[in-house]
Design a protein around this motif. Sequence first.
Motif, PDB file in Angstrom:
ATOM      1  N   SER A   1       0.812  -1.157  -0.438  1.00  0.00           N
ATOM      2  CA  SER A   1      -0.296   0.305  -0.019  1.00  0.00           C
ATOM      3  C   SER A   1       0.933   1.305  -0.203  1.00  0.00           C
ATOM      4  O   SER A   1      -0.023   2.573   0.308  1.00  0.00           O
ATOM      5  CB  SER A   1      -0.644  -0.263   1.417  1.00  0.00           C
ATOM      6  OG  SER A   1      -0.251   0.017   1.975  1.00  0.00           O
TER       7      SER A   1
ATOM      8  N   GLY B   1       3.313   4.611  -1.242  1.00  0.00           N
ATOM      9  CA  GLY B   1       3.564   5.423  -2.581  1.00  0.00           C
ATOM     10  C   GLY B   1       3.412   4.831  -3.300  1.00  0.00           C
ATOM     11  O   GLY B   1       3.164   3.108  -3.875  1.00  0.00           O
ATOM     12  N   GLY B   2       3.863   5.974  -4.041  1.00  0.00           N
ATOM     13  CA  GLY B   2       3.534   5.433  -5.798  1.00  0.00           C
ATOM     14  C   GLY B   2       2.720   5.723  -6.626  1.00  0.00           C
ATOM     15  O   GLY B   2       2.044   5.720  -6.026  1.00  0.00           O
ATOM     16  N   SER B   3       3.097   5.409  -8.199  1.00  0.00           N
ATOM     17  CA  SER B   3       1.954   5.522  -8.654  1.00  0.00           C
ATOM     18  C   SER B   3       1.310   4.191  -9.603  1.00  0.00           C
ATOM     19  O   SER B   3       2.547   4.045  -9.633  1.00  0.00           O
ATOM     20  CB  SER B   3       1.539   6.833  -9.201  1.00  0.00           C
ATOM     21  OG  SER B   3       2.643   6.562 -10.280  1.00  0.00           O
TER      22      SER B   3
ATOM     23  N   THR C   1      -5.148   1.617 -11.526  1.00  0.00           N
ATOM     24  CA  THR C   1      -5.791   1.226 -10.943  1.00  0.00           C
ATOM     25  C   THR C   1      -6.003  -0.657 -11.331  1.00  0.00           C
ATOM     26  O   THR C   1      -6.732  -0.897 -10.465  1.00  0.00           O
ATOM     27  CB  THR C   1      -7.444   2.251 -10.791  1.00  0.00           C
ATOM     28  OG1 THR C   1      -7.029   2.299 -12.489  1.00  0.00           O
ATOM     29  CG2 THR C   1      -6.801   3.190 -10.595  1.00  0.00           C
TER      30      THR C   1
ATOM     31  N   TYR D   1     -11.332   0.081  -1.530  1.00  0.00           N
ATOM     32  CA  TYR D   1     -10.498   0.938  -2.622  1.00  0.00           C
ATOM     33  C   TYR D   1     -12.208   1.535  -3.220  1.00  0.00           C
ATOM     34  O   TYR D   1     -12.180   3.023  -3.634  1.00  0.00           O
ATOM     35  CB  TYR D   1      -9.431   0.899  -3.518  1.00  0.00           C
ATOM     36  CG  TYR D   1      -9.197   2.059  -4.565  1.00  0.00           C
ATOM     37  CD1 TYR D   1      -8.372   3.345  -3.826  1.00  0.00           C
ATOM     38  CD2 TYR D   1      -9.898   1.879  -5.772  1.00  0.00           C
ATOM     39  CE1 TYR D   1      -8.015   4.466  -4.427  1.00  0.00           C
ATOM     40  CE2 TYR D   1      -9.181   3.079  -6.829  1.00  0.00           C
ATOM     41  CZ  TYR D   1      -7.691   4.180  -6.154  1.00  0.00           C
ATOM     42  OH  TYR D   1      -8.198   5.125  -6.691  1.00  0.00           O
TER      43      TYR D   1
ATOM     44  N   ALA E   1      -2.877   6.196   5.431  1.00  0.00           N
ATOM     45  CA  ALA E   1      -1.390   5.741   4.636  1.00  0.00           C
ATOM     46  C   ALA E   1      -0.593   6.207   5.925  1.00  0.00           C
ATOM     47  O   ALA E   1       0.263   5.323   6.590  1.00  0.00           O
ATOM     48  CB  ALA E   1      -0.913   6.463   3.789  1.00  0.00           C
TER      49      ALA E   1
ATOM     50  N   ASN F   1       1.317  -3.871 -10.494  1.00  0.00           N
ATOM     51  CA  ASN F   1       1.425  -2.491  -9.197  1.00  0.00           C
ATOM     52  C   ASN F   1      -0.106  -2.064  -9.170  1.00  0.00           C
ATOM     53  O   ASN F   1      -0.030  -0.920  -8.441  1.00  0.00           O
ATOM     54  CB  ASN F   1       2.399  -1.981  -9.529  1.00  0.00           C
ATOM     55  CG  ASN F   1       3.713  -2.488 -10.122  1.00  0.00           C
ATOM     56  OD1 ASN F   1       4.009  -3.409  -9.313  1.00  0.00           O
ATOM     57  ND2 ASN F   1       4.503  -1.570 -10.849  1.00  0.00           N
TER      58      ASN F   1
ATOM     59  N   GLU G   1      -1.029  -0.190  -6.060  1.00  0.00           N
ATOM     60  CA  GLU G   1       0.107   1.368  -4.846  1.00  0.00           C
ATOM     61  C   GLU G   1      -0.682   2.624  -5.162  1.00  0.00           C
ATOM     62  O   GLU G   1      -1.563   2.814  -6.413  1.00  0.00           O
ATOM     63  CB  GLU G   1       1.463   1.546  -6.220  1.00  0.00           C
ATOM     64  CG  GLU G   1       2.332  -0.762  -6.542  1.00  0.00           C
ATOM     65  CD  GLU G   1       3.308   0.458  -5.188  1.00  0.00           C
ATOM     66  OE1 GLU G   1       3.898   1.493  -4.542  1.00  0.00           O
ATOM     67  OE2 GLU G   1       4.005  -1.502  -4.896  1.00  0.00           O
ATOM     68  N   GLY G   2       0.180   3.376  -4.060  1.00  0.00           N
ATOM     69  CA  GLY G   2      -0.464   4.438  -4.304  1.00  0.00           C
ATOM     70  C   GLY G   2      -1.737   4.592  -4.391  1.00  0.00           C
ATOM     71  O   GLY G   2      -2.605   5.902  -4.149  1.00  0.00           O
ATOM     72  N   LYS G   3      -2.131   3.567  -3.361  1.00  0.00           N
ATOM     73  CA  LYS G   3      -3.879   3.323  -2.672  1.00  0.00           C
ATOM     74  C   LYS G   3      -3.730   3.377  -1.080  1.00  0.00           C
ATOM     75  O   LYS G   3      -5.084   3.325  -1.394  1.00  0.00           O
ATOM     76  CB  LYS G   3      -4.526   2.164  -3.697  1.00  0.00           C
ATOM     77  CG  LYS G   3      -4.438   2.663  -4.938  1.00  0.00           C
ATOM     78  CD  LYS G   3      -5.397   1.269  -5.794  1.00  0.00           C
ATOM     79  CE  LYS G   3      -5.405   1.446  -7.138  1.00  0.00           C
ATOM     80  NZ  LYS G   3      -4.721   1.873  -8.185  1.00  0.00           N
TER      81      LYS G   3
END
Length: 659
Positions: free
Chosen positions: A26, A28-30, A33, A608, A623, A654, A657-659
Motif C-alpha cells: 500500500s 507510495g508511488g503511482s 488502477t 478502495y 497511509a 502494481n 500502489e498509491g492507494k
Amino acid sequence: MARRITSIVLCATLVLTACGKGSSGSGGGSGSTGGGGGGGTTTPASVYSAPAAEALSVADVQTVISMGVAEAQARAKPAVIAVVDRVGNVLAVYTMTGALPTATLRASTSGTNLDAQGVVAPAAAAAIAKAVTGAYLSSGGNAFSTRTASMIVQQHFPPGPASTGLESGPLFGVQFSQLPCSDLSQRFNASGGAGAFIGPKRSPLGLAADPGGFPLYKNGVLVGGVGVMADGDYGYDANILDVDNDTDEAIAFAALTNYAAPSTITADKITVGGTSLRYSDATAASLKVNPASALGFSSLNASVGSLSAVTGYFAGTAILAGQAYGTEASGVRKASSAEFNNPDAFILTDGSGNPRYPAAAGSDSGDVANPLTASEVSTLLEEAFKVMSDARAQIRQPLNSRAQVTISVVDTRGKILGMVRAPDAPIFGIDVSLQKARTVAFFSGKNAASDLGGDPSADVRNFGPATVAFLGNSNALSGATAFGARSIANLARPYFPDGQDGNPNGPLSRPIAQWSPFSTGLQSALVISNIGQHLTYVATGNPTSAPDTRARCSFIPDTPSGQNRLQNGIQIFSGAVPVYKGNVLVGGIGVSGDGVDQDDMVSFLGLYYAGLELDDGIGNAPASIRADQLAPGGVNLRYVECPQAPFLDSSAENVCEGK
C-alpha cells in the motif's frame, strides 16, 4: 501460565492456497488502477459456472467405507473411517473392531507441551477433521488433501531439513479454523427438520495436517471428503523430501477409488512460488489389495466393525445421504437478484429460504459516530466481488481460471454485517474470511490491548504487553495503528522477519523451540479452553456432566452488543484490511479461498473502489497510520501485497500502489 488440554485433543492443521508473486502493497508511488471495481449499480454479466448438483448417496458412502475397510484389513490396521459431504455433514463414522479409540496430537519437541500439543482425542474426532479438511480445502478447480495442508501450514515452505531461510507456508495458521466454538459454523442437529443439514459444519479439531484425508468427487464434481485414523498419531509431515508409507493415507486413498478427483486438479498439478504441492504419497501401486475386490458393505458383519455414534456429529444409527451443494438444504446457494446485485453470487442461508447474513448496519453506534450502513456494506461487498471476478486465480486449474473466494464484512465489535462468495469457492474460506475480517478490526481498534488484558488466561494476557514492547509504540494496540492481515501475519511467525532462522519470534508467536502447528501462539492460546471443553464433550458423550463449548470462541470481554470481537478465533495469514471512514475505524473486510496475495488484493481494492463509488469517506486506512509505517528492529511490517499482473482482462501491473 500457558494452558494446554489434558483430556482430549485439539485441532490440527490444514491448509490451502498459494501466494501469488506479488508486488508490494500500500505504500507510495503511482500505478494504474487496473481491472476490477467501479461501474456503479449496473448488474454485472455472469462470468462463472455453478457446480452441478451432485451428492453422495447412501450406496456411495457404503462403497467408500467398504474399500477403506479392505485396505485396512490387508494391512492388519483396524481403522476409524469418516465420510462427510461438501458442507461438512457427517454421513458415516465406521469403527473397525480393534481400532485404536484415541489419537494423540503430536507432542512438542521441547519436552513441554502447550496448547494442543500431546493432547489425546477420540479417534473419530480425528477422522472427521481429516474428512472435513479434504472437503473444505477443495473445489472444482483444486483438490487438496491433508498432506497438502501439512505442506502449507509449517514454519518453512516447503517443509524439510533443507528449508532453512524460507518463509512460512502460505496458509500458516489455517488449521485453527472451522473450530468447534465458532459462532458461524453450524452444529449437528439429530432431530432433523428444516435447516438440519445446512453448512458449513464445524470440525472437532479444526483443519487437519495429518495425512489420511482426501476430497471425494462424483462425476467430476466435489461432493465431500473421507478421513481415516488408524495409527494413533495425529501429526504432520515435517519433511517432504522423502515418500512416506502412511497407513492412514493408504486406507483413505483406497477408500476414494471410485470417487477420485480429476487428475488435472490434484494438488501436485498446482505450484506455489514455483514449488509443486503434494497430494498423496499413497498410489494405486502401493495398496495392499485391489479396492475393486472389496466386499460390499452389507457383507461386513459385526465382527469387522460397525457404525459409531459420535457426540455432536453423528447419531450412529444409519448412513446418511449427502446434501447437494448449491441447494437451499445445503445452506449455500445462488443469491436472488434481490439478495445481491451480481448473477454469480452465492450466499449462506438458513435452509428455509432466508439469507443468514444479508447486508446490515453496524451495531457499534456507541463506539463509532457514523457506523457502517447496510447500503455501504452492500457496495463494499459488490465492489470486492467485481475485483475477484476479474482476478486470475492462483490455486485453480486450468490456468487462467478466475479467482473464487468468500468475502466477509464486520463492524468494530465483530458483528457480521454481510457475506458473499463465488459459486465454487472452497468452503474453508467462509469461516476464514470472517476470522480475517475480525482479526484486522480487532487489532486496529482501540480495545485490543484492554480486551487481551481482560482474558482470564495469563498466557493470553501476556501477548498484549509483549506486542506493544516489540513494536516500541505504547499506543499500537489502542487504535493508533491500522493492521492488515499481512501485518498480523508478520508478528505471528516463530521467526521475525519470517523465515530468518535464528532470529527471535514475533510477539504473537510461540518461540520456535516451542512452536508447532498445534501451538502457534496467541491464536491457539485464545481458543484452547474451548477446544478442550468440546473434546471432553465428544469423548464422554454426556452433555449433562460435560457440556459442549459455547458457540463463541475465546474468553475476552464481551462488547455492549453481548458478543466478543473474536467469536470464531483469529487468523494469521494474509487477506484482510480494516475499513475506515476518514480516519475512524468502522470495521473490517476479510477474503479467503485463493492465493494469499489475491485475497489481499480483493479486500484492499474492493474497499478502495467502494470508496470511489460511495464518495462518503469510506476507504482504506490513511497511509500515515498503516502498520507498514512501523519498523520493529529496523524491519518494516507489511500492510498488503498484491499480485504483479493480476487481472485476466487487463495488463495493468502494481495495481495496489498509491492507494
